[in-house]
Design a protein around this motif. Structure first.
Motif, short mmCIF file in Angstrom:
data_model
loop_
_atom_site.label_atom_id
_atom_site.label_comp_id
_atom_site.label_asym_id
_atom_site.label_seq_id
_atom_site.Cartn_x
_atom_site.Cartn_y
_atom_site.Cartn_z
N HIS A 51 35.16 45.03 48.84
CA HIS A 51 36.58 44.81 49.14
C HIS A 51 37.12 45.88 50.08
CE1 HIS A 51 36.49 41.98 45.78
NE2 HIS A 51 37.72 41.61 46.09
N ARG A 54 36.66 44.72 53.61
CA ARG A 54 37.18 43.35 53.79
C ARG A 54 36.09 42.28 53.82
NH1 ARG A 54 39.86 39.19 53.94
NH2 ARG A 54 42.07 39.02 54.43
N ALA A 57 37.71 39.65 49.76
CA ALA A 57 39.17 39.77 49.64
C ALA A 57 39.55 39.37 48.22
CB ALA A 57 39.86 38.86 50.65
N SER A 60 43.22 37.97 43.49
CA SER A 60 44.56 38.45 43.20
C SER A 60 44.51 39.96 43.11
CB SER A 60 45.12 37.84 41.91
OG SER A 60 44.35 38.26 40.79
N THR A 62 45.66 43.89 44.81
CA THR A 62 45.64 44.49 46.14
C THR A 62 44.66 45.65 46.20
OG1 THR A 62 47.52 45.91 45.55
CG2 THR A 62 48.00 43.85 46.73
N THR A 69 46.87 48.12 53.49
CA THR A 69 46.42 47.10 52.55
C THR A 69 45.36 46.25 53.23
OG1 THR A 69 48.61 47.03 51.52
CG2 THR A 69 47.14 45.17 51.10
N THR A 70 44.20 46.10 52.61
CA THR A 70 43.09 45.43 53.29
C THR A 70 43.40 43.97 53.63
OG1 THR A 70 42.06 44.86 51.17
CG2 THR A 70 41.38 46.93 52.21
N ALA A 71 44.29 43.36 52.89
CA ALA A 71 44.63 41.96 53.16
C ALA A 71 45.19 41.78 54.56
CB ALA A 71 45.63 41.46 52.11
N ASP A 72 45.76 42.84 55.11
CA ASP A 72 46.38 42.76 56.44
C ASP A 72 45.40 43.07 57.57
OD1 ASP A 72 48.78 42.35 55.09
OD2 ASP A 72 49.24 44.51 55.05
#
Length: 274
Positions: A51, A54, A57, A60, A62, A69-72
């Motif tokens: 994670h 990335r 992902a 659920s 963060t 934040t890795t989601a971005d």
């Protein structure tokens, strides 16, 4: 150079098959800390650390690396922050010469050819492969290829370094080389995270140990604290380091991490000389 904080906040991850590999993981690794993550195969260790760059992902929750934040972010963007050495080097090596492979990462970060080459050769020197720069990687042994992959990540000089089973296939000299690099990277203030089944390497080179089983964190503390918990270690199906096992058999409360600490503890239990 300084490291970055790493934070997992209630991270869950489910594979497309429906297997829930991570079940609400929450912990923080301060910048500059050396952390080993241990546990039996299938505990979720590799799923968790992937994670950070990335590759995975969260289903659920963060994941934070520094203020990001890795989601971005994309995998390419995270590679500038998190260097990841895979367990299998053949998943990472692709070029026709060792030097081309090791210099790829720095060039991908936007460095010019001269600086990338300088970094690559310094990294190869660090892993003991300076004389193999012009060799095809697949002419090397597995342990050497693993160190090529290691050098490729070192050359990028990322604030966070992740090592997946770094000592697998290494002889004593190779393990010593990797331990020396871990200590050097940490001395620069960078964050080092390792997955390992090598418990001696774990306790001798890491300040904090996180134990995982079945996608959850079962213990988190210093090597002495974690390996003193026999029940948790048994659940994780790992065997304590040999010196700690011997200390336990001798009935000592302390758990020495290395030979020097063991000798000091012997002296304490022996009492003053007659």
């Amino acid at each position: 150079m300084t490291g970055l904080d790493v934070r997992f906040d209630n991270v869950r991850f489910t594979y497309p098959s429906g297997v829930e590999a991570l079940k609400g993981i929450t912990f923080t690794i301060p910048a500059g800390q050396r952390v080993a993550i241990i546990g039996q195969n299938g505990a979720g260790k590799t799923t968790l650390v992937r994670h950070l760059n990335r590759i995975n992902a969260p289903s659920s929750g963060t994941v934070h690396v520094g203020d990001t934040t890795t989601a971005d972010q994309s995998i390419a963007q995270m590679s500038a922050r998190v260097g990841y050495v895979f367990q299998n080097p053949d998943e990472q090596i692709f070029a026709r010469t060792v030097i081309a492979d090791v210099s790829f990462g720095p060039r991908n970060l936007g460095l010019d050819a001269e600086e990338a080459d300088t970094r690559a050769r310094a990294a190869l020197e660090a892993v003991g492969l300076a004389d193999h720069a012009d060799v095809h990687p697949h002419q090397l042994s597995l342990s050497e290829r693993k160190r090529v992959a290691f050098a490729g990540v070192l050359a990028m000089r990322t604030p966070v370094l992740v090592l997946d089973e770094p000592t697998t296939g290494q002889d004593a000299r190779g393990v010593e080389t990797i331990a020396r690099i871990v200590q050097h990277v940490a001395s620069e203030g960078r964050t080092v995270i390792a997955i390992t089944h090598d418990m001696d390497f774990c306790v001798e080179n890491f300040d904090r140990v996180i134990v995982m089983t079945q996608g959850e964190v079962r213990a988190d503390g210093t090597p002495g604290e974690v390996f003193a918990s026999g029940e948790v270690i048994a659940q994780a199906a790992v065997e304590p380091p040999q010196l700690m096992r011997l200390a336990a058999e001798l009935g000592w409360a302390t758990r020495p991490r290395d030979a020097e600490e063991f000798v000091d503890t012997v002296a304490l239990h022996s009492g003053p000389a007659a």
